[in-house]
Design a protein around this motif. Structure first.
Motif, PDB file in Angstrom:
ATOM      1  N   PRO A 265       0.833  -1.208   0.000  1.00 32.84           N
ATOM      2  CA  PRO A 265       0.000   0.000   0.000  1.00 32.84           C
ATOM      3  C   PRO A 265       0.867   1.258   0.000  1.00 32.84           C
ATOM      4  CG  PRO A 265       0.065  -0.963   2.192  1.00 32.84           C
ATOM      5  CD  PRO A 265       0.779  -1.918   1.286  1.00 32.84           C
ATOM      6  N   VAL A 266       0.354   2.308  -0.610  1.00 34.46           N
ATOM      7  CA  VAL A 266       1.032   3.606  -0.634  1.00 34.46           C
ATOM      8  C   VAL A 266       0.032   4.651  -0.149  1.00 34.46           C
ATOM      9  CG1 VAL A 266       2.245   5.321  -2.025  1.00 34.46           C
ATOM     10  CG2 VAL A 266       2.474   2.884  -2.571  1.00 34.46           C
ATOM     11  N   SER A 267       0.360   5.289   0.970  1.00 35.74           N
ATOM     12  CA  SER A 267      -0.514   6.295   1.561  1.00 35.74           C
ATOM     13  C   SER A 267      -0.264   7.646   0.892  1.00 35.74           C
ATOM     14  CB  SER A 267      -0.256   6.395   3.064  1.00 35.74           C
ATOM     15  OG  SER A 267      -0.952   7.490   3.618  1.00 35.74           O
ATOM     16  N   ILE A 268      -1.326   8.175   0.264  1.00 39.42           N
ATOM     17  CA  ILE A 268      -1.242   9.489  -0.393  1.00 39.42           C
ATOM     18  C   ILE A 268      -2.551  10.230  -0.126  1.00 39.42           C
ATOM     19  CG2 ILE A 268      -0.858  10.738  -2.551  1.00 39.42           C
ATOM     20  CD1 ILE A 268       0.225   8.115  -3.736  1.00 39.42           C
ATOM     21  N   PHE A 269      -2.450  11.466   0.356  1.00 39.97           N
ATOM     22  CA  PHE A 269      -3.659  12.287   0.482  1.00 39.97           C
ATOM     23  C   PHE A 269      -3.266  13.751   0.350  1.00 39.97           C
ATOM     24  CE2 PHE A 269      -1.996  12.403   4.749  1.00 39.97           C
ATOM     25  CZ  PHE A 269      -2.390  13.626   5.281  1.00 39.97           C
TER      26      PHE A 269
ATOM     27  N   ASN B 195      -3.437   0.547  -3.588  1.00 35.89           N
ATOM     28  CA  ASN B 195      -3.153  -0.806  -3.082  1.00 35.89           C
ATOM     29  C   ASN B 195      -3.559  -0.986  -1.620  1.00 35.89           C
ATOM     30  OD1 ASN B 195      -1.846  -1.067  -5.603  1.00 35.89           O
ATOM     31  ND2 ASN B 195       0.110  -0.448  -4.719  1.00 35.89           N
ATOM     32  N   ALA B 196      -4.598  -0.293  -1.202  1.00 32.05           N
ATOM     33  CA  ALA B 196      -5.045  -0.401   0.192  1.00 32.05           C
ATOM     34  C   ALA B 196      -6.562  -0.460   0.226  1.00 32.05           C
ATOM     35  CB  ALA B 196      -4.537   0.786   1.006  1.00 32.05           C
ATOM     36  N   ASP B 197      -7.106  -1.081   1.283  1.00 34.27           N
ATOM     37  CA  ASP B 197      -8.550  -1.148   1.439  1.00 34.27           C
ATOM     38  C   ASP B 197      -9.023  -0.730   2.820  1.00 34.27           C
ATOM     39  OD1 ASP B 197      -7.691  -3.416   2.826  1.00 34.27           O
ATOM     40  OD2 ASP B 197      -8.195  -4.745   1.155  1.00 34.27           O
TER      41      ASP B 197
ATOM     42  N   PRO C  54       3.011  -4.844   4.640  1.00 34.25           N
ATOM     43  CA  PRO C  54       3.193  -3.804   5.658  1.00 34.25           C
ATOM     44  C   PRO C  54       2.437  -2.533   5.293  1.00 34.25           C
ATOM     45  CG  PRO C  54       5.287  -4.842   5.104  1.00 34.25           C
ATOM     46  CD  PRO C  54       4.291  -5.343   4.102  1.00 34.25           C
ATOM     47  N   SER C  55       1.867  -1.900   6.291  1.00 30.12           N
ATOM     48  CA  SER C  55       1.117  -0.669   6.051  1.00 30.12           C
ATOM     49  C   SER C  55       2.065   0.471   5.694  1.00 30.12           C
ATOM     50  CB  SER C  55       0.293  -0.299   7.282  1.00 30.12           C
ATOM     51  OG  SER C  55       1.157  -0.062   8.395  1.00 30.12           O
TER      52      SER C  55
ATOM     53  N   ALA D 265      -2.371   3.602   5.456  1.00 30.93           N
ATOM     54  CA  ALA D 265      -3.021   2.783   4.430  1.00 30.93           C
ATOM     55  C   ALA D 265      -2.670   1.323   4.683  1.00 30.93           C
ATOM     56  CB  ALA D 265      -2.560   3.216   3.044  1.00 30.93           C
ATOM     57  N   VAL D 266      -3.694   0.481   4.776  1.00 28.56           N
ATOM     58  CA  VAL D 266      -3.514  -0.926   5.129  1.00 28.56           C
ATOM     59  C   VAL D 266      -4.030  -1.794   3.988  1.00 28.56           C
ATOM     60  CG1 VAL D 266      -4.034  -2.745   6.803  1.00 28.56           C
ATOM     61  CG2 VAL D 266      -3.815  -0.362   7.562  1.00 28.56           C
TER      62      VAL D 266
END
Length: 222
Positions: free
Chosen positions: A54-58, A79-81, A123-124, A116-117
């Motif tokens: 997952p890639v956290s973007i906001f 890639n996260a839900d 791994p988050s 993002a998980v």
């Protein structure tokens, strides 16, 4: 061994690192050929599936604003839900989109985080953004004099704080953008004349504050 990623080996047992694509699952075909001492061979195939992490973007609707301001957020993670939102490093919301955040006071900085998980057990990933409100300007000025017989020439001393540009309106059809302007006020023939002098002070972001002081002009005797 042929691991389908450009790596081969003749060892009995081995360890290989497989790389995932940025956004999609990657399937590697593993081929093992075993040879007997007489040169007889047998081939076995297996598969390895690698999930992208997952890639956290906001992003907020604005990084810095004039108070009060309602900040909203767009979740562009991939890639996260499952999404866990942090406010100053404390969990405040779980869901795709965080509720809007109102900042009512000036000079306020907050930090928002997004975890993002992935449901695949990868791994988050966590990202952080800091944003907030600018310091509001404080408009203030002195009129010298603030009353007198007409025509009255008045100097204005600007005492505003946290401001960089100014808009003056003197109530006599004259305006100015100077820091410390002046203006002349005409008396009526019979009655006192009141001119409302307005100063709008702006900071670098365009946040504003307004103040009004009156000028009283007395008519001259005949």
């Amino acid at each position: 061994w042929d691991f389908g990623n450009g790596i081969t080996s003749t060892a009995r047992d081995t360890t290989v690192r497989f790389i995932s694509a940025a956004a999609n699952d990657t399937v590697y075909t593993i081929r093992l050929i075993g040879y007997s001492e007489h040169g007889c061979a047998d081939t076995f195939f297996s598969y390895v599936r690698v999930f992208p992490g997952p890639v956290s973007i906001f992003s907020p609707n604005q990084n810095i604003a004039c108070a009060p301001f309602n900040f909203s957020f767009t979740n562009n993670s991939i890639n996260a839900d499952t999404f866990i939102w942090l406010f100053n490093n404390q969990v405040t919301h779980i869901g795709n989109n965080r509720p809007d955040t109102l900042i009512s006071t000036d000079s306020t900085i907050i930090e928002i985080g997004l975890i993002a998980v992935s449901g695949d057990g990868c791994p988050s990933d966590t990202s952080y953004r800091s944003f907030g409100t600018a310091r509001d300007p404080i408009a203030q000025f002195i009129s010298s004099p603030d009353s007198g017989c007409g025509p009255l020439f008045v100097n204005f001393t600007n005492q505003s704080q946290f401001a960089s540009t100014y808009a003056w309106s003197f109530g006599n059809a004259n305006t100015s953008t100077n820091t410390n302007p002046n203006s002349t006020f005409i008396a009526s023939t019979q009655n006192d004349s009141t001119y409302n002098n307005q100063l709008i002070a702006f900071n670098w972001l365009g946040c504003s504050d307004t103040i009004i002081h009156p000028i009283i002009v007395f008519p001259n005797p005949d």
